[in-house]
Structures are given as C-alpha cells and as structure tokens.
Scaffold this active site. Structure first.
Site, PDB file in Angstrom:
ATOM      1  N   LEU A  98      -3.703   2.846   3.592  1.00 27.73           N
ATOM      2  CA  LEU A  98      -2.328   2.464   3.285  1.00 27.73           C
ATOM      3  C   LEU A  98      -1.685   1.986   4.581  1.00 27.73           C
ATOM      4  CD1 LEU A  98      -1.342   5.521   1.075  1.00 27.73           C
ATOM      5  CD2 LEU A  98      -1.809   3.200   0.281  1.00 27.73           C
ATOM      6  N   ASP A  99      -0.721   1.108   4.468  1.00 28.81           N
ATOM      7  CA  ASP A  99      -0.033   0.599   5.648  1.00 28.81           C
ATOM      8  C   ASP A  99       0.679   1.727   6.395  1.00 28.81           C
ATOM      9  OD1 ASP A  99      -0.860  -1.968   5.107  1.00 28.81           O
ATOM     10  OD2 ASP A  99       1.007  -2.565   4.134  1.00 28.81           O
ATOM     11  N   TYR A 100       0.880   1.505   7.671  1.00 28.50           N
ATOM     12  CA  TYR A 100       1.503   2.489   8.566  1.00 28.50           C
ATOM     13  C   TYR A 100       2.882   2.915   8.078  1.00 28.50           C
ATOM     14  CZ  TYR A 100       3.108   4.354  13.105  1.00 28.50           C
ATOM     15  OH  TYR A 100       3.592   5.154  14.116  1.00 28.50           O
TER      16      TYR A 100
END
Length: 146
Positions: A98-100
């Site tokens: 998942l994105d940061y």
C-alpha cells in the site's frame, strides 16, 4: 515438532532428548538432531526414528491494518517506519503493498509460493481498492487516468 502437530511440547522435548528425531537433506542422508536446543529451520525435512516423516505445517496467514506513514517495504535507507518494524514479521512475506500515505488491510504469508500465486497477474486474483479523495471526481478524467 509441536508446531507441526506431532505432539505436545513436552512429548516433543522427550523424543528430542532420546535422539529419535532426524533431519534429511537434499541427497536423502539423515542426520540426528542432537537435542532440544538444536536450531532447525521451519521448512526442514524432519523424520521420527528415521521412518516417519513429520509433515510441514500449513502456511501461516496474518492480516494487518497498515496505518498511514508506514512504508510497505522491509527496510528503508531513510529511517522511515516500515514493515520490518512489526514484531510478527519473522519468516513472513507481505502480499502486496500500500502507498506510504494510505492505510488499509495488508495480508502476510509464511508461504512464498502462496504469496507469488496471489500477487502474479497471470493468476487473475481480484483485488479491490477503495479510496477517499478530497474534492470532486470527474468520471471521464478518471477513466483517462486509469
């Protein structure tokens, strides 16, 4: 042994002390496990009395809710929080990322083959993502972007 359902921890301790447990390697040669304190890998080929094979444990799956500001990588040269900071991560692989700056469900597996099966696009495993955005979304612009 007890993780593989062979018996209670005390029963496994006893047969290890009796040196009835063997580990086989690629060429088929068996070596006795020297006792309860000897380290054996989780995927070792283990036999009792050199006659009965102890099956591997089923894969371990874990669900984790990744908060924002945690990288979906195992290490980061910039010192940011990442998945290696989790205490349960030993011998497990993240299934996806998942994105940061997002939060959400992240699956972990102890089985590398299962991880690859779930991740590889040729297997057609469906994934669903839900996103909240600030402002309004123009459907036509979104289609062109995707």
């Amino acid at each position: 042994l007890s993780n593989r359902g062979w018996g209670s921890r005390s029963e496994c301790f006893d047969i290890l002390k009796q040196r009835r447990v063997f580990q086989k390697f690629g060429d088929g040669e068996a070596f006795p496990v020297l006792g309860p304190s000897e380290k054996i890998s989780m995927d070792a080929d283990i036999w009792i009395d050199n006659k009965i094979q102890v099956p591997l444990p089923p894969p371990l799956l874990r669900v984790y809710h990744k908060p924002k500001w945690v990288l979906s990588v195992m290490n980061d040269g910039k010192g940011r929080r990442n998945l290696s900071d989790l205490d349960f991560i030993h011998n497990m692989h993240p299934v996806g990322r998942l994105d940061y700056d997002t939060s959400g469900l992240l699956l972990f597996s102890s089985d590398g083959t299962l991880t690859q099966t779930l991740l590889h696009p040729s297997n057609g495993i469906q994934k669903e993502y839900v996103a909240l955005v600030a402002g309004s979304v123009n459907e036509e612009e979104l289609r062109q972007t995707l």
